[in-house]
Motif scaffolding. Structure first.
Motif, mmCIF file in Angstrom:
data_model
loop_
_atom_site.group_PDB
_atom_site.id
_atom_site.type_symbol
_atom_site.label_atom_id
_atom_site.label_comp_id
_atom_site.label_asym_id
_atom_site.label_seq_id
_atom_site.Cartn_x
_atom_site.Cartn_y
_atom_site.Cartn_z
ATOM 1 N N VAL A 67 -38.083 -29.126 21.159
ATOM 2 C CA VAL A 67 -37.998 -28.728 19.753
ATOM 3 C C VAL A 67 -38.298 -29.912 18.845
ATOM 4 N N LEU A 68 -37.710 -31.075 19.152
ATOM 5 C CA LEU A 68 -37.921 -32.252 18.309
ATOM 6 C C LEU A 68 -39.390 -32.663 18.283
ATOM 7 N N ALA A 69 -40.091 -32.456 19.398
ATOM 8 C CA ALA A 69 -41.490 -32.867 19.469
ATOM 9 C C ALA A 69 -42.354 -32.140 18.447
ATOM 10 N N VAL A 70 -41.972 -30.899 18.099
ATOM 11 C CA VAL A 70 -42.769 -30.150 17.125
ATOM 12 C C VAL A 70 -42.134 -30.123 15.735
ATOM 13 N N LEU A 71 -40.936 -30.687 15.603
ATOM 14 C CA LEU A 71 -40.322 -30.782 14.280
ATOM 15 C C LEU A 71 -40.768 -32.035 13.536
ATOM 16 N N VAL A 81 -44.053 -23.932 11.642
ATOM 17 C CA VAL A 81 -42.967 -23.005 11.952
ATOM 18 C C VAL A 81 -42.711 -23.047 13.451
ATOM 19 N N VAL A 82 -41.463 -23.285 13.816
ATOM 20 C CA VAL A 82 -41.055 -23.339 15.217
ATOM 21 C C VAL A 82 -40.034 -22.237 15.437
ATOM 22 N N VAL A 83 -40.240 -21.413 16.454
ATOM 23 C CA VAL A 83 -39.321 -20.312 16.745
ATOM 24 C C VAL A 83 -38.651 -20.580 18.087
ATOM 25 N N SER A 84 -37.335 -20.715 18.038
ATOM 26 C CA SER A 84 -36.540 -20.822 19.262
ATOM 27 C C SER A 84 -36.094 -19.412 19.631
ATOM 28 N N GLN A 85 -36.575 -18.912 20.763
ATOM 29 C CA GLN A 85 -36.310 -17.518 21.099
ATOM 30 C C GLN A 85 -35.628 -17.403 22.459
ATOM 31 N N PRO A 169 -39.407 -34.828 3.231
ATOM 32 C CA PRO A 169 -39.574 -33.392 3.461
ATOM 33 C C PRO A 169 -38.243 -32.695 3.719
ATOM 34 N N ILE A 170 -38.280 -31.373 3.679
ATOM 35 C CA ILE A 170 -37.090 -30.539 3.847
ATOM 36 C C ILE A 170 -37.231 -29.725 5.130
ATOM 37 N N LEU A 171 -36.127 -29.612 5.864
ATOM 38 C CA LEU A 171 -36.067 -28.746 7.040
ATOM 39 C C LEU A 171 -35.386 -27.440 6.650
ATOM 40 N N VAL A 172 -36.035 -26.314 6.931
ATOM 41 C CA VAL A 172 -35.461 -24.998 6.684
ATOM 42 C C VAL A 172 -35.115 -24.381 8.039
ATOM 43 N N VAL A 173 -33.866 -23.958 8.200
ATOM 44 C CA VAL A 173 -33.424 -23.328 9.437
ATOM 45 C C VAL A 173 -33.057 -21.876 9.124
ATOM 46 N N ALA A 174 -33.761 -20.931 9.753
ATOM 47 C CA ALA A 174 -33.516 -19.497 9.576
ATOM 48 C C ALA A 174 -32.983 -18.951 10.897
ATOM 49 N N PRO A 185 -41.512 -14.986 4.475
ATOM 50 C CA PRO A 185 -41.346 -15.431 3.087
ATOM 51 C C PRO A 185 -40.706 -16.814 2.952
ATOM 52 N N LEU A 186 -40.052 -17.293 4.009
ATOM 53 C CA LEU A 186 -39.321 -18.556 3.931
ATOM 54 C C LEU A 186 -40.169 -19.757 4.324
ATOM 55 N N VAL A 187 -41.408 -19.523 4.761
ATOM 56 C CA VAL A 187 -42.253 -20.623 5.224
ATOM 57 C C VAL A 187 -42.547 -21.558 4.058
ATOM 58 N N PRO A 188 -42.257 -22.870 4.187
ATOM 59 C CA PRO A 188 -42.539 -23.816 3.101
ATOM 60 C C PRO A 188 -44.035 -23.921 2.859
ATOM 61 N N GLY A 189 -44.384 -24.375 1.669
ATOM 62 C CA GLY A 189 -45.789 -24.391 1.303
ATOM 63 C C GLY A 189 -46.591 -25.520 1.908
ATOM 64 N N LEU A 190 -45.981 -26.696 2.091
ATOM 65 C CA LEU A 190 -46.731 -27.860 2.552
ATOM 66 C C LEU A 190 -46.434 -28.161 4.008
ATOM 67 N N ALA A 191 -47.420 -28.756 4.687
ATOM 68 C CA ALA A 191 -47.310 -28.975 6.128
ATOM 69 C C ALA A 191 -46.220 -29.959 6.487
ATOM 70 N N ARG A 192 -45.856 -30.854 5.574
ATOM 71 C CA ARG A 192 -44.869 -31.867 5.949
ATOM 72 C C ARG A 192 -43.459 -31.288 6.093
ATOM 73 N N HIS A 193 -43.204 -30.138 5.485
ATOM 74 C CA HIS A 193 -41.923 -29.473 5.696
ATOM 75 C C HIS A 193 -41.966 -28.728 7.032
ATOM 76 N N ARG A 194 -40.807 -28.344 7.540
ATOM 77 C CA ARG A 194 -40.741 -27.571 8.774
ATOM 78 C C ARG A 194 -39.760 -26.411 8.600
ATOM 79 N N LEU A 195 -40.050 -25.321 9.287
ATOM 80 C CA LEU A 195 -39.131 -24.194 9.354
ATOM 81 C C LEU A 195 -38.815 -23.941 10.822
ATOM 82 N N LEU A 196 -37.539 -23.957 11.153
ATOM 83 C CA LEU A 196 -37.075 -23.692 12.510
ATOM 84 C C LEU A 196 -36.308 -22.376 12.497
ATOM 85 N N ALA A 197 -36.801 -21.391 13.226
ATOM 86 C CA ALA A 197 -36.175 -20.069 13.271
ATOM 87 C C ALA A 197 -35.640 -19.795 14.666
#
Length: 760
Positions: A67-71, A81-85, A169-174, A185-197
């Motif tokens: 997970v850290l490698a892609v965050l 966007v990284v999805v932990s499933q 940058p900001i990390l968003v965790v959904a 809808p929660l995906v940040p606009g710029l590539a430097r941010h990350r969303l982890l779902a």
């Protein structure tokens, strides 16, 4: 036109005898959104940080590094966007939190946002989560646009602004998404941010990186179990029972949630050996259906955990399976159990020690698998009556508290309020804390056919949700209340629901539907010989007719309302009717009568201490005086309104009063001052994402540039005004702006005529 709403709430009329010695209070109005009723949806709750990681997190080193490698935002070309499933209970949330905390520790992110999307209980749709993030980012609700796509854009830009403030940058965790639509809808606009779902399902979308989180191997599962035991007691002798712990771990199917519960069972029973627990687990034939992986151990883990509880705590666990919403307060849990709050707190702490609930700041929640188990405990026929009574007790508690809070919100100075809350601020704090629960309660009541809750609670939430600009939820619950009232034959509640629904439709600028709803309400109230309800619906109908520019009908409706309120001695609503009447008279050019109507409303509001509505009357009065070309007097009215709104902290209304003041400057040929002020107003309304009033302001700014002799500077503002007014269902003013645009373009063309001074 600054028309005011007259709600159908049952607080009783305020008579002239009640207006002495009053103080000023603030009232607020809502923005416009457009939603319909669909399946039950949950309101979002967010955190402006990451929740803490459970003690004893271990055995996920390889997954953590994946997970850290892609965050890492410093690595180019990786997914944003990284999805932990993985299946429920496999530890996705804990892994996501571990990765988030580690990424922040490494300095990759300057901050984080967290939301639980409750994808498998009461799902929070993505746009509701966006609204919750906007609140967490402290974006004033007045700035929220009507359109969902525009709100997503505001979220992304606000996230970027916060990122620049924090310096990274900001990390968003959904957490706990059930479908990609909740996350998109929660995906940040710029590539430097990350969303982890995290999700139990396979979420697919272009460019998203998916990381499968599987069961722990037997060896790693034992390690988790041993570590969890050591957290509770570093000297627990059972950590040496390797073979027995391996049997327990195998029975838990490598699910970290089950392993932690087993550790809690052993920790609560020092006399129990690991072999005894393993024997119990291996001998059971039941399992939670939703796991669907061949394992039968998790259900028995819950069962064994409950079996070790005191009977009172075990009973509360079953009752919690009835509770709507994402969490429950200690006070509500006490009502559900029918005990004192101190007793409920003791039982909740027992459940928390067994890892069956978690609590913070007086609120408690369950993992959704635990909630599934708890809900299954109330389905036996022998317990049905007990559980039905408990749930009704809880629903009645929520309705009673919401009604008390409502009465605090609508009370004017000098009015007595229930002792449920100390003051308006305390009532608002309670509503803020219970908002998600209360909305879900209405939806649950609909599914269960609990008619009283379906019809009452939406009425009690009306003022709060309107002031919070939660018009999507408000429309949902009013439609539920309407259908319940029709189903049960409660014509009084049906009339109230029609009128309240009409107010929401009017706020979302669906005037035709609003007129129909208010008309239905009026007819029902008349049939019921409810004069006060009929007067309220006449007032609401008149305001909606005025918005639709059906002025003759609007005047008739508003005069009927004013006369009825006067006869009923309801001064406050009579004042609202007078103000709306004045605004309508202005539209048809009957200026002297309009001034008189506004002055009557103004006197009432001043006596009542309703400063906010008095200020809105000053804005309307200034508009009448401007149309009469009495610009000096109009300026005084708008300045007075601006000062009052500034004192109340209502910046949106300050801007609207500023627009009127700019028109006065133009009328007095103080063109430079008019341009500066209107340009400021346009900028503010654009930033606030108020497209309708921005369109009006741009129209005025364009006219002012034409008055200044510079038609080319007017054209872009008028073009924008035409677009915004058309999109926001204001065809009359759109056509006015279009005519002005044609004049500006003609004047900008060589050989075109001089614009002269436009008509105000």
């Amino acid at each position: 036109m600054n028309r005011q709403d007259s709600s159908a709430e049952r607080g009783g009329p305020l008579s002239r005898a009640a207006i002495q010695g009053s103080r000023s209070r603030r009232d607020t109005i809502g923005v416009q959104n457009n939603y319909g009723v669909g399946p039950a949806r949950g309101p979002a709750q967010t955190l402006v940080t990451l929740p803490s990681l459970d003690a004893g997190f271990t055995s996920r080193g390889a997954e953590l590094e994946r997970v850290l490698a892609v965050l890492d935002p410093g690595v180019e070309g990786v997914a944003g966007v990284v999805v932990s499933q993985g299946m429920g209970g496999v530890g996705k949330t804990q892994l996501a939190l571990a990765a988030g905390h580690e990424a922040i520790r490494r300095g990759w992110f300057a901050g984080a946002l967290f939301v639980d999307l409750h994808g498998y209980s009461t799902p929070v749709d993505g746009d509701r989560a966006v609204e919750s993030f906007l609140r967490s980012l402290e974006v004033p609700t007045e700035r929220w646009p009507d359109d969902a796509d525009a709100r997503r854009g505001l979220y992304r830009s606000s996230l970027e602004e916060r990122s620049l403030e924090l310096g990274g940058p900001i990390l968003v965790v959904a957490d706990n998404a059930s479908e990609a639509g909740q996350v998109t809808p929660l995906v940040p606009g710029l590539a430097r941010h990350r969303l982890l779902a995290t999700s139990r399902d396979r979420l697919t979308s272009f460019g998203w990186r998916r990381i499968l989180i599987d069961h722990l191997s037997d060896t790693r599962a034992v390690r988790v179990l041993v570590e969890a035991l050591r957290v509770g007691d570093p000297d627990d002798p059972r950590v040496a029972e390797a073979a027995a712990l391996a049997r327990v771990a195998k029975a838990c199917a490598g699910l970290p949630l089950a392993l932690r519960i087993c550790a809690a069972v052993l920790g609560a029973a020092p006399d129990m050996t690991a072999d005894e627990l393993a024997n119990t687990l291996e001998g059971s034939e039941t399992r939670l259906r939703r796991l669907r992986d061949g394992s039968r151990s998790l259900y028995t883990v819950f069962k064994q955990s409950r079996a070790r509880l005191a009977p009172e705590a075990a009973e509360l666990l079953a009752l919690l399976g009835l509770a709507p919403g994402p969490d429950i307060s200690t006070a509500a849990a006490a009502v559900l159990a029918g005990v004192e709050e101190t007793e409920a707190l003791e039982r909740l702490r027992s459940l928390s020690a067994a890892h069956l609930v978690s609590g913070k700041a007086g609120r408690w929640q369950m993992h959704d698998l635990t909630a599934d188990y708890a809900a299954s405990l109330s389905k036996g026929d022998d317990a049905a009556d007990r559980f039905v009574h408990a749930r009704r007790r809880l629903f009645d508690h929520y309705s009673s508290m919401a009604d008390g809070a409502r009465l605090n919100l609508v009370a004017l100075p000098g009015q007595q309020t229930p002792e449920t809350f100390a003051d308006r601020r305390a009532a608002t704090r309670w509503l803020d804390a219970e908002r998600a629960v209360l909305i879900d309660t209405v939806h649950v009541a609909r599914r269960l056919g609990e008619t009283r809750t379906e019809t009452d609670l939406p009425v009690f939430l009306n003022t709060y949700l309107k002031r919070r600009r939660d018009l999507s939820d408000l429309e949902d619950v009013h439609r539920i209340a309407l259908r319940a009232a029709q189903r049960s034959g409660n014509r009084d509640r049906e009339a109230i629901s029609w009128n309240n629904l009409g107010a929401v439709l009017r706020e979302t600028r669906r005037f035709g539907a609003a007129i129909d709803a208010h008309g239905r309400a009026r007819s029902l109230f008349a049939e019921l010989f409810d004069d006060h309800g009929e007067a309220v619906s006449w007032s609401s109908l008149g305001a909606a007719l005025g918005d639709e520019r059906r002025f003759t009908e609007a005047l008739e409706a508003l005069r009927e309302a004013q006369v009825m309120f006067a006869r009923l001695d309801d001064v406050h609503r009579e004042a609202i009717a007078w103000n709306n009447l004045g605004a309508t008279l202005r539209e048809v050019g009957r200026f002297a009568e309009a001034v008189d109507a506004h002055q009557r409303a103004q006197g009432f509001f001043r006596q009542l201490g309703d400063t906010h509505r008095e200020a809105r009357v000053w804005v309307n009065l200034g508009a009448v005086l401007s149309q009469e070309k009495r610009f000096t007097e109009a300026m005084e009215a708008h300045e007075r309104a601006r000062t009052m709104f500034q004192g109340l902290g209502d910046t949106r209304e300050v801007a609207k009063a500023g627009m009127g003041l700019g028109i006065c400057f133009r009328g007095l040929r103080r063109t430079d001052e008019a341009l500066a002020l209107l340009d400021e107003v346009v900028g503010f309304l654009s930033d606030e994402h108020d497209p309708h009033h921005e369109g009006l302001a741009r129209h005025e700014l364009g006219l002012t540039w034409m008055a200044a002799g510079d038609p080319p500077r007017a054209v872009p503002h008028l073009e924008r005004a035409v677009k915004l007014l058309g999109e926001n269902n204001d065809p009359f003013r759109r056509d006015q702006a279009a005519a002005a645009l044609a004049r500006a373009r003609n004047s900008s063309t060589p050989g075109g005529s001089s614009p002269g001074s436009p008509t105000l």
